[in-house]
Write an enzyme that holds these catalytic residues in place. Structure first.
Site, PDB file in Angstrom:
ATOM      1  N   CYS A  87       0.703  -1.211  -0.025  1.00  0.00           N
ATOM      2  CA  CYS A  87      -0.001  -0.079   0.054  1.00  0.00           C
ATOM      3  C   CYS A  87       0.878   1.289  -0.007  1.00  0.00           C
ATOM      4  CB  CYS A  87      -0.901   0.014   1.262  1.00  0.00           C
ATOM      5  SG  CYS A  87      -0.017  -0.139   2.735  1.00  0.00           S
ATOM      6  N   GLY A 138      -0.816   0.371  -4.573  1.00  0.00           N
ATOM      7  CA  GLY A 138      -2.185  -0.285  -4.205  1.00  0.00           C
ATOM      8  C   GLY A 138      -3.268   0.193  -4.944  1.00  0.00           C
ATOM      9  N   ASN A 186       1.402   0.987   6.077  1.00  0.00           N
ATOM     10  CA  ASN A 186       2.289   0.228   4.958  1.00  0.00           C
ATOM     11  C   ASN A 186       3.235  -0.551   5.732  1.00  0.00           C
ATOM     12  OD1 ASN A 186       3.744  -0.477   2.679  1.00  0.00           O
ATOM     13  ND2 ASN A 186       4.740   1.518   2.415  1.00  0.00           N
ATOM     14  N   GLY A 187       2.893  -1.770   5.173  1.00  0.00           N
ATOM     15  CA  GLY A 187       3.968  -2.897   5.783  1.00  0.00           C
ATOM     16  C   GLY A 187       3.392  -3.884   6.113  1.00  0.00           C
ATOM     17  N   TYR A 211      11.903  -1.757  -8.318  1.00  0.00           N
ATOM     18  CA  TYR A 211      10.392  -2.078  -8.883  1.00  0.00           C
ATOM     19  C   TYR A 211       9.400  -0.983  -8.265  1.00  0.00           C
ATOM     20  CZ  TYR A 211       6.068  -3.937 -10.269  1.00  0.00           C
ATOM     21  OH  TYR A 211       4.865  -4.124 -10.854  1.00  0.00           O
TER      22      TYR A 211
END
Length: 485
Positions: A16, A42, A117-118, A257
């Protein structure tokens, strides 16, 4: 509703992106713009929560930011000068509205909204203990564990309760939290997931990437440091570091990426690093060929670097359609097989009779690489050589990246020769792990305490993996993402 492209399921995916703003009029509209810039992180769902000084307001929806947060009625229903938002690609928790963030709860101290996020690698153990003590979970997201830890903490102030919760979790997290007292942004002690801070006039902004700051016209101030909590209350900004100092291990795949090419991550231009990776790949794995062709879009900067280093012309031998969405066609084996041609189509007149080098960022399952190589053959390529701008992905990620179980990773099953045969290429090579570090300005990868988290390549995980080590993956079936394919 448009969500993640079904033909991209052979990629590693960030879980995300988060974006928060404090002390500005029209905060919700600003967050919506920031989330749009982070859409690549996301694409299954998005949400925004605002605070108007008295009440919290939330709108969450499945699908992209555009189509959900580009409507006046939605933004008008989100008043306030403080707001945070989230775009989601689930790694734990089903794909359902109840798991869309920001998550919100009414605590004894007032409203509490959180965007994460994680991934928390001991969430199952904590969840079992919390449920035993009477907690009632409303989602299957690991993020909700943080809310319950805050709610049940014995400390007096909200900040102390929040710190107490953070000290009980392991894994990776970049968090934006909203309370009636203000906004808190923080990263885990290793800084595995990114988070930056910016300013727009008097407004303080937090985002997963600098590109989101650029899009809203904000000025980059600095990265939130690993283990740091930045607290914003009105015009006051203060920083605390409640954790013992340790060497940071940010995710190296951000440069390969995840991040947008025009972002800056830890003082490194993502675009420049990807070109350097391609150049290093050309040094390590040269081959006689006529053309260097990127696999769009993630392979493009590395392919430019490869072409410049090798002297072989760079050409767009694969043309990408940007208009293929999940809802465009119905599932089915035959249609799915044709799906890659909807998104990637060969430039036949350029390729016919040529020896081509395909440059891509990674190989996960190998199914997309197989189809791309086959496409080159069908377009008349004389030879097809594959070069990959990351080392072989042999291990699963437990820090917020959607990876298949290890048994489905091509590099975990086959050696280089086996992988080459599987994708039907004339040759296949990956950048070395030392070469990847060299592209980031390091001499090589340190054997002890390397500078980055590279566990997906090396299996060297920088934290304990409680749920995995305790065999909790069986319990996690209820938390796995449902894929619509």
């Amino acid at each position: 509703m448009q969500t993640t492209n079904p033909f991209d399921d052979d990629k590693l995916r960030e879980e995300c992106g988060v974006f928060g703003v404090s002390a500005t009029d029209g905060a919700a509209a600003l967050v919506a713009l920031g989330l749009h810039a982070l859409q690549h992180r996301g694409q299954e769902a998005a949400g925004i929560t605002t605070f108007d000084g008295a009440n919290f307001h939330t709108h969450r929806a499945m699908g992209h930011v555009a189509g959900n947060f580009d409507r006046d009625d939605v933004i008008r229903a989100l008043p306030g000068t403080v707001a945070c938002g989230h775009v989601r690609y689930s790694t734990t928790g089903e794909t359902a509205l109840r798991n869309v963030q920001p998550l919100y709860a009414e605590l004894s101290t007032g409203g509490f909204a959180i965007a994460h996020n994680g991934n928390i690698s001991n969430a199952m153990r904590l969840r079992r203990e919390l449920v035993r003590r009477g907690s009632i979970f409303q989602s299957t997201s690991d993020t909700e564990t943080i809310i319950h830890l805050v709610a049940t903490s014995n400390y007096r102030t909200l900040l102390d309760r929040f710190i107490d919760a953070l000290k009980q979790i392991e894994g990776a997290y970049s968090l934006i939290v909203m309370t009636p007292e203000g906004m808190i942004a923080c990263r885990d002690p290793l800084g595995i997931r990114p988070l930056v801070m910016g300013k727009l006039g008097d407004a303080v902004i937090f985002a997963s990437e600098t590109v989101a700051l650029d899009v809203v016209g904000a000025t980059f101030v600095r990265a939130v440091e690993p283990g740091e909590l930045v607290i914003v209350q009105g015009s006051e900004i203060r920083s605390i570091r409640p954790f013992a100092p340790m060497a940071a291990r940010p995710c190296i795949f951000e440069w390969v990426y995840f991040s947008r090419p025009n972002s800056i991550v830890d003082d490194h231009s993502v675009y420049s690093v990807r070109k350097a990776i391609g150049a290093q790949l050309a040094i390590e794995s040269p081959v006689d060929a006529d053309l260097v062709i990127p696999v769009p879009d993630s392979g493009t900067p590395a392919a430019i670097g490869y072409a410049q280093q090798s002297g072989i012309p760079f050409e767009l031998g694969i043309i990408r359609s940007h208009y293929v969405g999940r809802t465009f066609i119905s599932p089915g084996d035959k249609v799915r097989h044709l799906g890659v041609k909807l998104k990637h189509n060969a430039n036949r007149a350029l390729i016919k009779g040529k020896r081509v080098i395909l440059v891509d960022d990674s190989i996960v399952r190998g199914t997309t690489s197989l189809k791309i190589v086959q496409m080159m053959r069908e377009a008349g390529a004389a030879e097809v050589h594959m070069r990959i701008a990351s080392p072989p992905t042999r291990h699963s990620c437990f820090y917020g990246v959607d990876t298949p179980e290890r048994a489905k990773l091509l590099a975990a099953k086959l050696d280089l020769g086996g992988m080459t045969g599987f994708i039907h290429a004339d040759s296949l090579n990956f950048i070395s792990i030392d070469g990847l570090y060299k592209a980031l300005g390091e001499a090589k990868r340190a054997d002890v305490r390397p500078k980055y988290c590279d566990a997906c390549f090396t299996g060297d995980y920088p934290t304990t993996l409680t749920d995995h080590d305790e065999g909790s993956e069986v319990d996690q079936f209820a938390m796995l993402a449902e894929r619509v394919i």
